[in-house]
Design a protein around this motif. Structure first.
Motif, PDB file in Angstrom:
ATOM      1  N   GLU A 184     -47.879 -53.343 -15.427  1.00  0.00           N
ATOM      2  CA  GLU A 184     -48.037 -54.661 -14.409  1.00  0.00           C
ATOM      3  C   GLU A 184     -47.839 -53.907 -13.201  1.00  0.00           C
ATOM      4  O   GLU A 184     -46.785 -53.576 -12.481  1.00  0.00           O
ATOM      5  N   GLU A 198     -47.729 -54.610  -8.940  1.00  0.00           N
ATOM      6  CA  GLU A 198     -47.391 -55.566  -8.173  1.00  0.00           C
ATOM      7  C   GLU A 198     -48.479 -55.276  -7.063  1.00  0.00           C
ATOM      8  O   GLU A 198     -48.613 -54.155  -6.447  1.00  0.00           O
ATOM      9  N   LYS A 204     -48.855 -59.878  -9.529  1.00  0.00           N
ATOM     10  CA  LYS A 204     -49.172 -58.723 -10.461  1.00  0.00           C
ATOM     11  C   LYS A 204     -50.371 -58.808 -11.120  1.00  0.00           C
ATOM     12  O   LYS A 204     -51.263 -59.858 -11.348  1.00  0.00           O
ATOM     13  N   SER A 212     -52.294 -57.022 -14.860  1.00  0.00           N
ATOM     14  CA  SER A 212     -52.029 -56.035 -15.842  1.00  0.00           C
ATOM     15  C   SER A 212     -53.081 -55.227 -16.106  1.00  0.00           C
ATOM     16  O   SER A 212     -54.280 -55.278 -16.063  1.00  0.00           O
TER      17      SER A 212
END
Length: 618
Positions: A573, A575, A604, A606
């Motif tokens: 993840e 940021e 965020k 993925s």
């Protein structure tokens, strides 16, 4: 019967005399022809023939003036300097006379240059270079596998022998090269290499003006250049000015006592390239680096000899003009005399201002590499005119970064980040050639322990960072070498390049699922790169890697590309807050590799595990 014997004897003696006369008439002239309208009006001709120094050269042609005649120690040479400033295209007789008798007559031609030849565009950041070892790529003409007069014959079972690849094989697969997305072609040396063994690699030249007949002919090389150009592919010639092969025709009759370094006593180079810039280096170490031989089969040329220096410069210009080249890769750039290399590059770039030349300086120290680039202000005052260099520091840092874990504050991606941060040392870092591997080192797939995911990360970086990418043939199908460091295996045959090959990489037949996936990955990335001005010329901004993720942006005008390289074995993840200066109001990005759209308006994003994301931002 007695009369018959006399007739036979007379005929035999006559034939001997004719043969002797024919032998005496052999005259080598280099360069064999030239062009009107070159920027430098001076032309040096090297003439070689039996005892020609006793003869008088005569030239009569409009605009051609014989300015100087130089005789050397060997009586079999003459060096003529011609003023070509007003030369007109056409043919004329170059005569060598003894009194009123013409002993040699050579028809010399002054050709008309192709339109706009001086303004040819060399390879640049919009290109991706495909590197080929010609003996190992494709055998398009089996008739030239063995050629009379060439000492080494074909032996495909010998990893260090000749396997039969040739120019015809490259021509037959230009469509594959174009479809993959490559726009420039660097071929390991094609000039005659008539050595007794390991001649396939081409780095022991035995004739500077002839393509090795086992590869094809000069005319076929010109045809390759023409056909490649039609496909939008520039031809980059691999040249070696530091040394020749021990079987070069000069070695049977050296012109002067200083044609070679250590001409009478073999001495090996110390390979201490640092000595050139080292303010504390002993002159002995500097001289031995430049003047020492690589091995006994590679005599080291003395470029301080003015006749030889001019010969080498003109040979380069001849090939650029004759074969319509789009670039040069210069082998062992720092090994020849530094003053000569400065003059060589100056002359090339003066004649062709938009051309490009990349030099090989195999050092992992960016300061050592940067020394040789045009525009660099060096403390010792050395001035270089070389536009580009092979970026060995980035190559080493990339493989180290990908193999290393991410557990420490200076491990993993930080190796690469830190080396790229030294770009302030270069006069023009955008013009460096970046690469994951080449013909002299283990395959990138081998360096990365045959990890296809890491190999994709390596290619994603090379094809999106600053500079001009170069990819070695076979990388796109995960070619590897099970015996590290073995050049004969590193330069193995490209599957499908030989009649009867069960696997054909050109068509995909017989490739494994993983190989096909890598080939398609490379093809998508290369063809997308053709369209991206941001990657070609855009500003690069990179962020310090964090927890196995390296992020950088390429920006040009409204075009922005975000590259995310994730080494983690699991999804991550990422940021997005710290990337706000680049992302601004951008809400989404589309991955050029998969077509998947990512929402960048959230805190965020993925990331897929152990994979690159190359996002076009909108």
């Amino acid at each position: 019967m007695h009369r018959y014997k006399h007739c036979i004897l007379f005929l035999f003696l006559g034939l001997l005399q004719l043969n002797a006369f024919a032998q005496a008439q052999k005259l080598r002239v280099e360069p064999a022809f030239w062009w009107a309208g070159m920027k430098d009006p001076s032309l040096q001709l090297m003439l070689h023939g039996a005892n020609i120094s006793a003869l008088t050269p005569v030239i009569k042609h409009e605009g051609v003036i014989l300015k100087d005649v130089v005789k050397v120690k060997s009586p079999n040479y003459l060096f003529l300097t011609l003023d070509m400033s007003k030369a007109k295209p056409g043919k004329f007789a170059l005569q060598l006379k003894q009194g009123n008798k013409t002993v040699h007559r050579y028809t010399y031609e002054v050709k008309q240059r192709e339109p706009n030849s001086a303004n040819r565009q060399g390879f640049n950041t919009s290109d991706v270079i495909y590197l080929i070892t010609p003996d190992r790529f494709a055998n398009g003409d089996t008739k030239n596998d063995n050629v009379k007069g060439m000492t080494e014959q074909i032996n495909r079972y010998d990893k260090s022998g000749r396997h039969g690849g040739d120019i015809a094989g490259i021509i037959q697969h230009l469509d594959y090269i174009k479809d993959m997305g490559f726009t420039a072609l660097w071929i390991n040396p094609l000039l005659e290499n008539n050595q007794t063994k390991t001649s396939y690699h081409g780095y022991s030249t035995t004739d500077y003006y002839q393509v090795d007949p086992r590869f094809g002919s000069n005319e076929q090389y010109v045809e390759l250049s023409k056909l490649a150009k039609q496909q939008g592919i520039k031809l980059v010639m691999d040249m070696i000015l530091n040394h020749i092969g021990s079987e070069h025709w000069w070695m049977k009759d050296l012109p002067t006592d200083d044609w070679l370094n250590y001409q009478h006593t073999y001495k090996e180079t110390n390979h201490r390239r640092e000595a050139i810039q080292d303010p504390y280096a002993a002159a002995y170490d500097r001289d031995l680096f430049n003047d020492g031989w690589f091995v006994p089969s590679m005599p080291d040329l003395n470029q301080r000899n003015g006749l030889l220096a001019t010969y080498l410069i003109q040979n380069t210009l001849w090939w650029i003009e004759y074969a319509d080249l789009g670039g040069i890769r210069m082998d062992t750039y720092s090994y020849p005399d530094p003053a000569f290399m400065s003059e060589w590059t100056r002359r090339v770039m003066e004649e062709y201002p938009n051309f490009n030349v990349v030099g090989e300086e195999w050092s992992l120290n960016p300061a050592i590499v940067a020394y040789w680039q045009r525009g660099k202000q060096n403390p010792n005052g050395y001035t270089s005119y070389l536009p580009s260099l092979m970026d060995f520091p980035i190559q080493a840092a990339l493989t180290t970064a990908l193999r290393d874990d991410e557990s420490g504050w200076d491990t993993g991606w930080l190796h690469l980040y830190n080396v790229l941060a030294t770009d302030f040392l270069y006069a023009d870092p955008q013009n460096l050639v970046v690469f994951p591997d080449n013909h002299d080192m283990d395959r990138i797939y081998t360096q990365l322990n045959q990890d296809a995911a890491l190999t994709k990360l390596a290619l994603a970086y090379i094809l999106t960072t600053r500079g001009i990418p170069q990819i070695y043939y076979g990388t796109e199908i995960l070619m590897h070498n099970d015996q590290p460091g073995d050049h004969g295996i590193i330069r193995t045959d490209f599957q499908g390049g030989w009649p009867g090959d069960k696997v054909n990489a050109f068509t995909g037949q017989g490739l494994t699922k993983e190989q096909l996936d890598m080939q398609q990955f490379t093809k998508r990335l290369l063809n997308w790169r053709k369209t991206s001005g941001a990657v070609h010329q855009g500003k690069l901004t990179h962020y310090a890697p964090y927890k196995g993720v390296y992020v950088y942006f390429r920006e040009q005008g409204d075009e922005k590309v975000m590259v995310i390289l994730n080494k983690n074995e699991k999804p991550y993840e990422l940021e997005l807050a710290k990337f706000a200066p680049q992302l601004k109001s951008i809400k989404q990005g589309t991955d050029v590799l998969t077509g998947q759209t990512y929402n960048l308006g959230q805190p965020k994003v993925s990331l897929p595990p152990k994979a690159p994301l190359i996002l076009e931002l909108k």
